[in-house]
Write a protein that holds these residues in place. Structure first.
Motif, PDB file in Angstrom:
ATOM      1  N   PRO A 256       0.815  -1.223   0.000  1.00  0.00           N
ATOM      2  CA  PRO A 256       0.000   0.000   0.000  1.00  0.00           C
ATOM      3  C   PRO A 256       0.842   1.263   0.000  1.00  0.00           C
ATOM      4  O   PRO A 256       1.987   1.276   0.481  1.00  0.00           O
ATOM      5  N   ASN A 257       0.246   2.345  -0.530  1.00  0.00           N
ATOM      6  CA  ASN A 257       0.953   3.620  -0.597  1.00  0.00           C
ATOM      7  C   ASN A 257       1.344   4.129   0.775  1.00  0.00           C
ATOM      8  O   ASN A 257       2.350   4.824   0.932  1.00  0.00           O
ATOM      9  N   ARG A 258       0.536   3.799   1.801  1.00  0.00           N
ATOM     10  CA  ARG A 258       0.860   4.301   3.130  1.00  0.00           C
ATOM     11  C   ARG A 258       2.146   3.695   3.681  1.00  0.00           C
ATOM     12  O   ARG A 258       2.766   4.259   4.567  1.00  0.00           O
ATOM     13  N   LEU A 259       2.546   2.527   3.155  1.00  0.00           N
ATOM     14  CA  LEU A 259       3.842   1.980   3.539  1.00  0.00           C
ATOM     15  C   LEU A 259       4.949   2.903   3.061  1.00  0.00           C
ATOM     16  O   LEU A 259       5.933   3.136   3.772  1.00  0.00           O
ATOM     17  N   ARG A 260       4.787   3.455   1.868  1.00  0.00           N
ATOM     18  CA  ARG A 260       5.807   4.359   1.346  1.00  0.00           C
ATOM     19  C   ARG A 260       5.901   5.623   2.202  1.00  0.00           C
ATOM     20  O   ARG A 260       6.987   6.135   2.451  1.00  0.00           O
ATOM     21  N   ALA A 261       4.742   6.129   2.664  1.00  0.00           N
ATOM     22  CA  ALA A 261       4.763   7.293   3.547  1.00  0.00           C
ATOM     23  C   ALA A 261       5.427   6.949   4.873  1.00  0.00           C
ATOM     24  O   ALA A 261       6.220   7.726   5.421  1.00  0.00           O
TER      25      ALA A 261
ATOM     26  N   ILE B  66      13.389  -2.736  12.480  1.00  0.00           N
ATOM     27  CA  ILE B  66      12.167  -1.989  12.127  1.00  0.00           C
ATOM     28  C   ILE B  66      10.918  -2.763  12.547  1.00  0.00           C
ATOM     29  O   ILE B  66       9.993  -2.209  13.147  1.00  0.00           O
ATOM     30  N   LEU B  67      10.890  -4.060  12.239  1.00  0.00           N
ATOM     31  CA  LEU B  67       9.742  -4.876  12.616  1.00  0.00           C
ATOM     32  C   LEU B  67       9.635  -4.983  14.140  1.00  0.00           C
ATOM     33  O   LEU B  67       8.545  -4.853  14.713  1.00  0.00           O
ATOM     34  N   GLY B  68      10.774  -5.187  14.807  1.00  0.00           N
ATOM     35  CA  GLY B  68      10.761  -5.315  16.263  1.00  0.00           C
ATOM     36  C   GLY B  68      10.380  -4.018  16.957  1.00  0.00           C
ATOM     37  O   GLY B  68       9.608  -4.022  17.924  1.00  0.00           O
TER      38      GLY B  68
ATOM     39  N   PRO C 184       1.196   0.327  13.261  1.00  0.00           N
ATOM     40  CA  PRO C 184       1.592   0.755  11.914  1.00  0.00           C
ATOM     41  C   PRO C 184       0.380   1.092  11.064  1.00  0.00           C
ATOM     42  O   PRO C 184      -0.695   0.515  11.245  1.00  0.00           O
ATOM     43  N   PRO C 185       0.535   2.011  10.118  1.00  0.00           N
ATOM     44  CA  PRO C 185      -0.577   2.366   9.229  1.00  0.00           C
ATOM     45  C   PRO C 185      -0.874   1.286   8.204  1.00  0.00           C
ATOM     46  O   PRO C 185      -1.795   1.436   7.408  1.00  0.00           O
ATOM     47  N   VAL C 186      -0.076   0.201   8.220  1.00  0.00           N
ATOM     48  CA  VAL C 186      -0.252  -0.899   7.277  1.00  0.00           C
ATOM     49  C   VAL C 186      -0.144  -2.213   8.042  1.00  0.00           C
ATOM     50  O   VAL C 186       0.100  -2.234   9.252  1.00  0.00           O
TER      51      VAL C 186
ATOM     52  N   ALA D  16       3.471  -5.821   5.316  1.00  0.00           N
ATOM     53  CA  ALA D  16       3.974  -4.603   4.675  1.00  0.00           C
ATOM     54  C   ALA D  16       5.086  -3.975   5.509  1.00  0.00           C
ATOM     55  O   ALA D  16       6.070  -3.468   4.958  1.00  0.00           O
ATOM     56  N   VAL D  17       4.951  -3.994   6.840  1.00  0.00           N
ATOM     57  CA  VAL D  17       6.023  -3.463   7.694  1.00  0.00           C
ATOM     58  C   VAL D  17       7.302  -4.273   7.493  1.00  0.00           C
ATOM     59  O   VAL D  17       8.406  -3.722   7.396  1.00  0.00           O
TER      60      VAL D  17
END
Length: 614
Positions: free
Chosen positions: A147-152, A336-338, A353-355, A359-360
């Motif tokens: 998703p685009n929100r991952l890019r944000a 990052i995931l942790g 997360p927003p996703v 995705a994270v």
């Protein structure tokens, strides 16, 4: 119709291809004719004024000079996200911040474990930063369904990476520090800061001269001067265009149209420029240059490595190469995931997360590409054979991170549909841009009021673009029976003289239960919206003409129209048509394919966040 964030990502994605080509060209150049490569980039270039000046090699001019503009653009985008984007809700800043810290901490720890007790440990800063252009560009290639929100989310994290990396560069990798030039640099920046608070980033020439002065002073102080680029970018405010400012711009242009003089042309031009934020104007000016020229030039100047069997054998048994490679490919995604998981658990799910988590994880793996800033730190930390080993580690990490991201994407694509959607989109609620919620008792609603997807349009009956959007909206309602459509008035009376009266006519018809019938007639006859025309439409609909004409004459519907206009101002709407889908502003085209995709995505997210959904 494009958002600054989407425009930023689109430029980064295209720039990634140019950057990759430049890196390949550098490798080919060195391995074909190494002496010419080194002689060119080692050439000294001096700029002197009155006996004083700056003398650097061509490579240093690129690394410390041109790259300042790259960090300036990153600062602009970070400021835009902070003012208008996902980070305008300040609590959302915590998660990408902690994710970035986690990614950096684990990557640096892995590097230090490989290099503990060795002089090469001083290169720990190489494993910190993610390359924005490569990461976002390759994310679009290997993970197009993300998703685009991952890019944000990733953009926020990598900008923080770069900020920390610049602080490290300015402190850890500064061998000698001269206080007087440093004070001068701080003074120049403070002057820009004062000018920015008074006049929204101040006059261009004055701020540019102060920025150049700060850059030279930092160079003389022994501090890597690219720091000033990010610091300057963070000062440029981003803000939605107020409707009042657009109206002033329209008035100035109308004056010029009536009397086309040079002075009125200058005034109109100034008014038009001031209608958009300085942040947006600067991004439009500099971002293509940094993505397509400056960063690829940096890669061409620094990515050259003479490669043979012996070099590869030494490098991949070197703790420098292995520390960078494992730190990026393993440490970044784990950190990052942790970090994201830890903050979600500690906040009880209030911050998440927003996703989705897949995705994270994909964002974490792609963050293992640390090309630009990593090369910059490597040139400061090492030279000779150690620098070659560091460069190989950086290039190897970029390849490994891209491959791991592709494998993760392929694995996610094999999941069952509902599980895959949840893994990519998550269950967090997006930010709501619509300031005034839809009220079925007050708003004009077509379709089921309890529909899972609500589309709100701010429109103007005389606006030709609203007329073009109307058939699309009708088709959308036919294709999606579970969509509620809401019309809110935004008559742009400065450019459409009949729009206000047409909106009041629609409200007069609404008093007799015929709002939508009048709505359709007005949009079908946008070129005939005079008083006589409006009365004719009322007669055609069989309305009580005395009651209708009295309402028009006394402007009975003006207060109702004004309420919609106020809600548009509060929601940052200045033009028509503007759409909101489930409270989220729709950016982009309003053709049937684009709107259908947006409605479908909103429906999926609504189903995921509804506990009773199948």
């Amino acid at each position: 119709m494009r958002t600054p964030l989407r425009e930023f990502l689109r430029t980064e994605t295209g720039g990634a291809a140019v950057l990759l080509a430049a890196a390949v060209a550098a490798l080919a150049w060195v391995n074909v004719h190494a002496s010419s490569y080194e002689s060119l980039w080692g050439m000294t270039l001096s700029i002197e004024i009155g006996g004083a000046g700056v003398s650097l090699s061509l490579r240093e001019w690129v690394n410390s000079g041109l790259m300042t503009f790259f960090f300036f653009v990153l600062g602009l985008e970070a400021r835009r996200e902070f003012d208008l984007g996902e980070l305008r809700e300040r609590r959302r800043f915590a998660l990408p911040l902690l994710a970035a810290i986690g990614g950096m901490a684990v990557a640096v720890t892995i590097y230090l474990l490989f290099n503990a007790g060795s002089s090469s440990a001083r290169g720990w800063g190489i494993a910190m930063s993610t390359d924005t252009a490569f990461a976002l560009g390759l994310l679009a290639l290997v993970g197009p369904r993300f998703p685009n929100r991952l890019r944000a989310f990733m953009l926020t994290a990598v900008v923080f990476d770069d900020l920390v990396a610049l602080v490290v560069i300015a402190t850890v990798y500064t061998e000698t520090l001269r206080v007087v030039p440093l004070v001068v640099a701080v003074g120049c920046y403070a002057a820009v800061l004062v000018a920015g608070r008074r006049v929204r980033f101040g006059p261009r020439v004055a701020c540019s001269l102060l920025g150049v002065g700060a850059w030279v002073a930092l160079l003389e102080a022994g501090v890597e001067p690219v720091v000033i680029g990010l610091a300057m970018g963070l000062l440029a405010y981003a803000y939605p265009v107020p409707r009042s400012r657009l109206e002033r711009a329209t008035e100035r242009f109308r004056e010029f149209r009536e009397q086309p003089t040079a002075e009125l042309a200058r005034v109109a031009r100034v008014e038009l420029r001031s209608a958009t934020s300085v942040n947006e104007r600067l991004q439009q000016l500099f971002h293509p240059w940094t993505s397509y020229v400056i960063v690829p030039l940096f890669a061409l100047a620094n990515a050259g490595i003479a490669i043979d069997g012996g070099v590869l054998a030494r490098a991949f048994s070197s703790p420098i190469t292995l520390g960078i490679l494992v730190g990026y490919v393993v440490g970044k995604p784990v950190g990052i995931l942790g970090g994201s998981w830890l903050l979600t658990r500690l906040s009880g799910g209030r911050l998440q997360p927003p996703v989705g988590w897949a995705a994270v994880a994909g964002g974490g793996t792609i963050a293992g590409i640390g090309f630009t800033v990593a090369l910059l730190v490597a040139t400061l930390a090492f030279d000779g054979a150690q620098l070659q080993e560091a460069k190989l580690g950086i290039l190897g990490a970029a390849l490994g991170a891209a491959l791991l991201s592709w494998l993760l994407f392929r694995a996610t694509a094999l999941l069952p549909r509902r599980t895959r959607i949840r893994a990519l989109l998550g269950a967090s609620e997006p930010l709501v841009d619509l300031y005034v919620e839809v009220d079925p008792e007050h708003d004009h609603v077509r379709g089921p009021v309890d529909a899972p997807v609500t589309v709100v349009e701010y429109g103007d009956f005389e606006c030709p673009y609203c007329g073009q959007a109307e058939p699309v909206v009708r088709q959308l309602r036919r294709e999606f029976g579970d969509v509620a459509y809401v019309w809110r008035h935004l008559p742009l009376h400065d450019v459409h003289p009949n729009a206000q009266l047409a909106a009041e006519a629609a409200e007069a018809a609404a008093d007799q239960g015929a709002f939508w019938e009048m709505h359709d007639l007005l949009l079908d006859h946008q070129d005939a919206l005079g008083p006589d025309d409006l009365i004719g439409y009322a007669e055609q609909l069989g309305l009580d003409l005395d009651r209708f004409t009295t309402a028009l004459r006394e402007h009975t519907g003006a207060a109702r129209v004004a309420e919609d206009v106020d809600s548009a101002d509060l929601s940052g709407v200045s033009g028509t048509p503007t759409f909101f889908i489930n409270g989220r502003r729709h950016y982009g085209a309003y053709d049937i394919a684009t709107l259908s995709a947006a409605v479908r995505a909103a429906g999926v997210r609504a189903a995921l966040t509804t506990p009773t959904a199948d």
